[in-house]
Design a protein around this motif. Structure first.
Motif, PDB file in Angstrom:
ATOM      1  N   MET A  78       0.819  -1.205   0.000  1.00 49.60           N
ATOM      2  CA  MET A  78       0.000   0.000   0.000  1.00 49.60           C
ATOM      3  C   MET A  78       0.854   1.256   0.000  1.00 49.60           C
ATOM      4  O   MET A  78       0.474   2.270  -0.568  1.00 49.60           O
ATOM      5  N   TYR A  79       2.027   1.169   0.640  1.00 53.72           N
ATOM      6  CA  TYR A  79       2.922   2.327   0.566  1.00 53.72           C
ATOM      7  C   TYR A  79       3.428   2.486  -0.863  1.00 53.72           C
ATOM      8  O   TYR A  79       3.455   3.593  -1.401  1.00 53.72           O
ATOM      9  N   ALA A  80       3.807   1.380  -1.474  1.00 50.63           N
ATOM     10  CA  ALA A  80       4.283   1.438  -2.859  1.00 50.63           C
ATOM     11  C   ALA A  80       3.193   2.012  -3.757  1.00 50.63           C
ATOM     12  O   ALA A  80       3.475   2.775  -4.679  1.00 50.63           O
ATOM     13  N   PHE A  81       1.941   1.670  -3.451  1.00 48.99           N
ATOM     14  CA  PHE A  81       0.842   2.186  -4.273  1.00 48.99           C
ATOM     15  C   PHE A  81       0.785   3.711  -4.243  1.00 48.99           C
ATOM     16  O   PHE A  81       0.527   4.348  -5.266  1.00 48.99           O
ATOM     17  N   THR A  82       1.057   4.301  -3.069  1.00 50.72           N
ATOM     18  CA  THR A  82       0.991   5.766  -3.004  1.00 50.72           C
ATOM     19  C   THR A  82       2.051   6.407  -3.899  1.00 50.72           C
ATOM     20  O   THR A  82       1.951   7.570  -4.237  1.00 50.72           O
ATOM     21  N   ARG A  83       3.083   5.644  -4.277  1.00 51.02           N
ATOM     22  CA  ARG A  83       4.146   6.220  -5.101  1.00 51.02           C
ATOM     23  C   ARG A  83       3.972   5.911  -6.582  1.00 51.02           C
ATOM     24  O   ARG A  83       4.769   6.332  -7.402  1.00 51.02           O
ATOM     25  N   THR A  84       2.936   5.157  -6.915  1.00 50.04           N
ATOM     26  CA  THR A  84       2.692   4.900  -8.337  1.00 50.04           C
ATOM     27  C   THR A  84       1.961   6.089  -8.954  1.00 50.04           C
ATOM     28  O   THR A  84       1.376   6.904  -8.233  1.00 50.04           O
ATOM     29  N   PRO A  85       1.995   6.195 -10.285  1.00 48.44           N
ATOM     30  CA  PRO A  85       1.251   7.287 -10.935  1.00 48.44           C
ATOM     31  C   PRO A  85      -0.221   7.294 -10.539  1.00 48.44           C
ATOM     32  O   PRO A  85      -0.795   8.360 -10.314  1.00 48.44           O
ATOM     33  N   LEU A  86      -0.819   6.108 -10.412  1.00 44.82           N
ATOM     34  CA  LEU A  86      -2.230   6.054 -10.033  1.00 44.82           C
ATOM     35  C   LEU A  86      -2.436   6.601  -8.623  1.00 44.82           C
ATOM     36  O   LEU A  86      -3.385   7.352  -8.369  1.00 44.82           O
ATOM     37  N   GLY A  87      -1.511   6.246  -7.720  1.00 41.14           N
ATOM     38  CA  GLY A  87      -1.605   6.755  -6.355  1.00 41.14           C
ATOM     39  C   GLY A  87      -1.524   8.268  -6.332  1.00 41.14           C
ATOM     40  O   GLY A  87      -2.264   8.941  -5.604  1.00 41.14           O
ATOM     41  N   ARG A  88      -0.607   8.818  -7.136  1.00 36.17           N
ATOM     42  CA  ARG A  88      -0.468  10.276  -7.222  1.00 36.17           C
ATOM     43  C   ARG A  88      -1.726  10.904  -7.810  1.00 36.17           C
ATOM     44  O   ARG A  88      -2.203  11.928  -7.352  1.00 36.17           O
ATOM     45  N   LEU A  89      -2.249  10.251  -8.845  1.00 33.72           N
ATOM     46  CA  LEU A  89      -3.451  10.777  -9.499  1.00 33.72           C
ATOM     47  C   LEU A  89      -4.625  10.807  -8.534  1.00 33.72           C
ATOM     48  O   LEU A  89      -5.443  11.726  -8.572  1.00 33.72           O
ATOM     49  N   SER A  90      -4.698   9.783  -7.680  1.00 34.75           N
ATOM     50  CA  SER A  90      -5.837   9.750  -6.771  1.00 34.75           C
ATOM     51  C   SER A  90      -5.778  10.940  -5.824  1.00 34.75           C
ATOM     52  O   SER A  90      -6.801  11.514  -5.475  1.00 34.75           O
ATOM     53  N   GLU A  91      -4.564  11.348  -5.440  1.00 36.12           N
ATOM     54  CA  GLU A  91      -4.456  12.550  -4.609  1.00 36.12           C
ATOM     55  C   GLU A  91      -4.871  13.778  -5.396  1.00 36.12           C
ATOM     56  O   GLU A  91      -5.521  14.691  -4.876  1.00 36.12           O
ATOM     57  N   ALA A  92      -4.505  13.798  -6.665  1.00 33.75           N
ATOM     58  CA  ALA A  92      -4.885  14.935  -7.508  1.00 33.75           C
ATOM     59  C   ALA A  92      -6.400  15.007  -7.664  1.00 33.75           C
ATOM     60  O   ALA A  92      -6.995  16.080  -7.610  1.00 33.75           O
ATOM     61  N   VAL A  93      -7.035  13.853  -7.839  1.00 33.64           N
ATOM     62  CA  VAL A  93      -8.488  13.818  -7.985  1.00 33.64           C
ATOM     63  C   VAL A  93      -9.161  14.284  -6.701  1.00 33.64           C
ATOM     64  O   VAL A  93     -10.172  14.980  -6.729  1.00 33.64           O
ATOM     65  N   ARG A  94      -8.551  13.926  -5.577  1.00 35.62           N
ATOM     66  CA  ARG A  94      -9.089  14.371  -4.294  1.00 35.62           C
ATOM     67  C   ARG A  94      -9.050  15.906  -4.214  1.00 35.62           C
ATOM     68  O   ARG A  94     -10.023  16.536  -3.829  1.00 35.62           O
ATOM     69  N   ASP A  95      -7.921  16.486  -4.629  1.00 35.69           N
ATOM     70  CA  ASP A  95      -7.754  17.919  -4.437  1.00 35.69           C
ATOM     71  C   ASP A  95      -8.452  18.744  -5.496  1.00 35.69           C
ATOM     72  O   ASP A  95      -8.990  19.810  -5.208  1.00 35.69           O
ATOM     73  N   ASN A  96      -8.422  18.301  -6.733  1.00 34.11           N
ATOM     74  CA  ASN A  96      -9.013  19.113  -7.795  1.00 34.11           C
ATOM     75  C   ASN A  96      -9.377  18.255  -9.010  1.00 34.11           C
ATOM     76  O   ASN A  96      -8.619  18.170  -9.975  1.00 34.11           O
ATOM     77  N   PRO A  97     -10.554  17.645  -8.958  1.00 35.30           N
ATOM     78  CA  PRO A  97     -10.940  16.744 -10.053  1.00 35.30           C
ATOM     79  C   PRO A  97     -11.010  17.451 -11.401  1.00 35.30           C
ATOM     80  O   PRO A  97     -10.721  16.844 -12.437  1.00 35.30           O
ATOM     81  N   GLN A  98     -11.376  18.736 -11.369  1.00 27.61           N
ATOM     82  CA  GLN A  98     -11.518  19.457 -12.628  1.00 27.61           C
ATOM     83  C   GLN A  98     -10.195  19.552 -13.386  1.00 27.61           C
ATOM     84  O   GLN A  98     -10.128  19.319 -14.589  1.00 27.61           O
ATOM     85  N   THR A 100      -3.890  12.156   6.988  1.00 34.15           N
ATOM     86  CA  THR A 100      -2.962  12.805   6.070  1.00 34.15           C
ATOM     87  C   THR A 100      -1.582  12.151   6.102  1.00 34.15           C
ATOM     88  O   THR A 100      -0.725  12.499   5.314  1.00 34.15           O
ATOM     89  N   TYR A 101      -1.366  11.227   7.023  1.00 37.67           N
ATOM     90  CA  TYR A 101      -0.085  10.538   7.103  1.00 37.67           C
ATOM     91  C   TYR A 101      -0.283   9.077   6.716  1.00 37.67           C
ATOM     92  O   TYR A 101      -1.313   8.491   7.026  1.00 37.67           O
ATOM     93  N   PHE A 102       0.727   8.514   6.089  1.00 36.74           N
ATOM     94  CA  PHE A 102       0.601   7.095   5.757  1.00 36.74           C
ATOM     95  C   PHE A 102       0.560   6.266   7.032  1.00 36.74           C
ATOM     96  O   PHE A 102      -0.204   5.309   7.145  1.00 36.74           O
ATOM     97  N   ALA A 103       1.367   6.675   8.022  1.00 42.93           N
ATOM     98  CA  ALA A 103       1.451   5.883   9.255  1.00 42.93           C
ATOM     99  C   ALA A 103       0.260   6.123  10.168  1.00 42.93           C
ATOM    100  O   ALA A 103       0.055   5.368  11.117  1.00 42.93           O
ATOM    101  N   GLY A 104      -0.526   7.160   9.894  1.00 43.86           N
ATOM    102  CA  GLY A 104      -1.635   7.511  10.777  1.00 43.86           C
ATOM    103  C   GLY A 104      -2.577   6.359  11.077  1.00 43.86           C
ATOM    104  O   GLY A 104      -2.773   6.006  12.246  1.00 43.86           O
TER     105      GLY A 104
END
Lengths: 421, 310
Positions: A199-219, A280-284
């Motif tokens: 799951m940590y590795a997933f946050t570093r994949t392009p898809l993981g990054r994109l999901s953060e982008a979609v969270r912040d600004n889908p438009q 907001t933290y992975f370890a949270g």
């Protein structure tokens, strides 16, 4: 800009930083997992740790949605449950022999992942069309539908009694018979560390990054040519898969699964766990899972009202510390290493004093009320003290600390406002 | 025949009850963008407050005082809780109300105990109102119907015919402009939140004694109210009304039908002893609202009367 020589390469973390941030925590985590059995834990300790392991994976899977994807789900236990149920059935198929007989129980969580992911793909196909509040409501409705529907299909969900099995069938792997708790420990450790790393590795994949982008600004994500719905759907499916994996771990651990596991109660619990830990933290969520599992097993021995304390803690964290316990811990860590650590420490100790005072008053209030409501005339007796609801001293012991604590906290906040920004 | 009449009456009453809850939720949602997860908890509080007040005085006093008390609790929650969380966005607000629902349930458990309280129908209304086809219809249900219709008319009058309603409607869509015109928008928000909670409380007062007043009543009601709001189209009062009545009728008619799937789908050769053939329509009743929700989302995502796809 004074530093014109700043480039992409010079901004990148050094390899020492990379090691410290990306590998060291996992090495420490792995080392702790290896060292724990050497302390020769008791059966209760093992049971508690296994529960923690399940919830660590579940809470991290949940945070993939809430923290990284911005999707608030009130029904994530559905995928946990589907994964778990598939594993329970598989456990019985292994028992029956045949082709399944060659499947080791150790690898059941893989099936759990499949079960969770497949159900998440199906349900996500319509539920992830929206985000935010609407998604939250849909997740709730779907969870209710499936929970209520589960009682109609006894052959799949086993009705009230659920489905039980025996984990000791099937071939042994790694020399583990899967019988004693200490064998299950290695099973738990293996799957926990594997999923945490995955799951940590997933946050570093392009898809993981994109999901953060979609969270912040889908438009904006749409503008650069990605489909936010598709990203949400994918993330939702993977998160459902890991939830199912946790369900598989749970199936092997308890050897029973009931429809209660699909209900809103575990869904709410995992939400509280992830949020209290800090989304907001992975370890949270790991911290939240460890702390809340510990609390739920320990505090329920001490107090009847532990769910009230849990709810109170959750509401307070939402209101005053939205970054959760991880936020407090890391904030404290950064603070004492920062420039004006003495000043900060002083402020924190004042705040801590205020909180503790209020907490004392509150605990007496809650405990006395619980006993009052039970009506057995029992008194709350911490440390040899004696509090009954009919005693005026009790009410003084309740309200004086609350008022004093509130006053101290008010002073601390006022000071903060007066400080130049 | 009497089944149809009774299902119709009960369905309308239940639907109006749902509307009492969902109207407040919709108003609050369209004004503040907050989905109040604790809305059904205020419904529960209404029932419990009424139980306490009825024990001390009478039901008729409880009918007025309990909703006002619940409204005040709601206003306090908005002022000191929600307003603070508002800065952290809608998800934080939703989570706050989620935690609040949790807290209210636990506090109710401590104060009133974990089992149901004996909240009774007032003896004045405890008689059959009329008898059709040999079955009697309780007067209290007719009373519920009148209260619900009274609330409906009152809400409509407040929103459409008074100046305060005009300002509330304006604040729904243009809060900044309303603020510039000199109205205290946070106060309006607090009032609307209070009114919404008071409506939920009123629903609790009149429904608590006909259903069960126990700490689980919020959890039972909450998800159905959400379904109503989504099916009706988020933010639309008319939609919420239609969806409430629809779900009320659907559930009450389904309960009355004892046919099983094997009877209905006889042409497929479904065996009545098989698991699917054995499911009766009446056992499906509690699932129907959620089924409707899923179907609605797939085929008409904006809901019955929703203006846009959210």
């Amino acid at each position: 800009m004074s530093d014109v020589s700043q480039t992409h390469a010079s901004l990148a973390p050094s390899s020492a930083q990379k090691f410290r941030q990306r590998f060291l925590p996992f090495l420490v985590f792995g080392a702790i997992l290896l060292l724990i059995p050497m302390t020769d834990p008791s059966r209760t300790m093992y049971a508690l740790m296994h529960q923690m392991a399940i919830y660590i994976v579940f809470a991290l899977a949940y945070n993939m949605l809430l923290g990284k994807g911005g999707m608030l789900s009130f029904g994530h236990a559905v995928y946990f449950g589907f994964g778990g149920y598939l594993c329970m059935h598989a456990m019985n198929w292994i028992d029956d022999g045949g082709v399944w007989g060659a499947f080791p129980t150790f690898f059941l969580p893989v099936l759990g992942f499949v079960g969770g992911a497949v159900s998440a793909v199906v349900i996500g196909s319509f539920s992830t069309k929206r985000s935010g509040t609407t998604f939250a409501m849909i997740s709730l409705g779907v969870a209710e539908l499936i929970f209520a529907g589960a009682f109609m299909f006894d052959s799949l969900f086993g009705g009230e009694q659920g489905i039980s099995g025996d984990r000791m069938n099937g071939p042994e792997v790694f020399g583990l018979s899967m019988g004693p708790q200490s064998d299950i420990y290695w099973f738990m450790a293996f799957w926990t560390i594997l999923s945490v790393i995955a799951m940590y590795a997933f946050t570093r994949t392009p898809l993981g990054r994109l999901s953060e982008a979609v969270r912040d600004n889908p438009q904006r994500v749409e503008f650069i040519g990605y489909n936010p719905q598709r990203v949400r759907w994918l993330v939702f499916s993977i998160s459902g898969g890991f939830a199912g994996l946790a369900g598989g771990m749970s199936a092997v651990n308890y050897e029973i699964f009931t429809p209660e596991a699909l209900s809103l109660i575990p869904s709410g619990f995992v939400l509280i766990m992830a949020y209290v830990g800090g989304i907001t933290y992975f370890a949270g969520p790991i911290m939240g899972a460890v702390l809340l599992t510990y609390m739920s097993s320990m505090m329920s021995d001490f107090t009847e009202a532990w769910l009230l304390y849990l709810g109170l803690m959750f509401v307070l964290i939402v209101m005053y510390a939205p970054r959760g316990i991880a936020g407090i811990v890391f904030g404290f860590w950064d603070g004492i290493r920062g420039a004006n650590s003495a000043e900060l420490l002083r402020k924190w100790s004042v705040q801590l004093l205020g909180c503790l005072l209020m907490l004392i008053g509150l605990i007496i209030l809650v405990e006395v009320s619980v006993r009052w409501s039970n009506g057995w005339g029992e008194a709350f007796e911490p440390f040899g003290l004696h509090f009954t609801h009919a005693d005026i001293v009790t009410w003084i012991a309740i309200f004086v600390p609350i008022v004093a604590g509130g006053y101290v906290l008010r002073l601390a906040t006022r000071e903060k406002e007066e400080m130049p920004a | 025949m009497e089944t149809i009449v009774f299902a119709l009456l009960n369905g309308v009453i239940y639907g109006l009850l749902l509307f009492m809850l969902s109207s407040g939720l919709t108003l609050i949602f369209s004004m503040m963008g907050v989905l109040n997860f604790a809305h059904a908890s205020f419904y529960m509080l209404g029932a419990y407050f009424a139980y306490t007040i009825m024990g001390a005085t009478s039901f008729w006093l409880a009918l007025f005082i309990a909703p006002i008390l619940v409204g005040l609790v709601g206003a306090v929650v908005e002022r000191y809780g929600l307003r603070k969380v508002h800065a952290n966005g809608h998800v934080a607000e939703l989570l706050f109300t989620f935690g609040l629902a949790y807290l209210i349930e636990e506090i109710v458990k401590i104060v009133y105990g974990k089992t149901a309280v004996d909240y009774k129908i007032p003896s004045l209304l405890d008689f059959p109102a009329f008898t059709i086809y040999g079955a009697s219809f309780p007067a209290y249900r007719m009373f519920m119907l009148f209260i619900a219709i009274g609330m409906l008319v009152g809400l409509w009058f407040l929103l459409k015919k008074t100046r305060a309603g005009l300002i509330i409607q304006a604040a729904l869509t243009h809060p900044h402009m309303v603020g510039h015109l000199g109205h205290n928008v946070p106060l309006i928000f607090m009032t609307v939140f209070g009114i919404g909670c008071a409506l939920a409380g009123l629903a609790g007062v009149i429904a608590g004694n006909i259903f069960v007043t126990d700490p689980a009543m919020a959890v039972l009601m909450g998800p159905i109210v959400f379904v109503v709001v989504v099916v009706g189209g988020i933010g639309s009062l008319e939609g919420a009304f239609l969806a409430s009545i629809l779900i009320g009728l659907l559930q009450n008619f389904a309960v009355g039908i004892s046919a099983s799937f094997a009877d209905i789908f006889w042409f497929t050769g479904l065996s009545p002893t098989s698991e699917i053939g054995d499911i009766t329509v009446s056992s499906l009743a509690p699932v129907l609202p959620f089924l409707l929700l899923v179907l609605m989302l797939i085929f008409r995502p904006r809901g019955l009367m929703g203006e846009q796809e959210l």
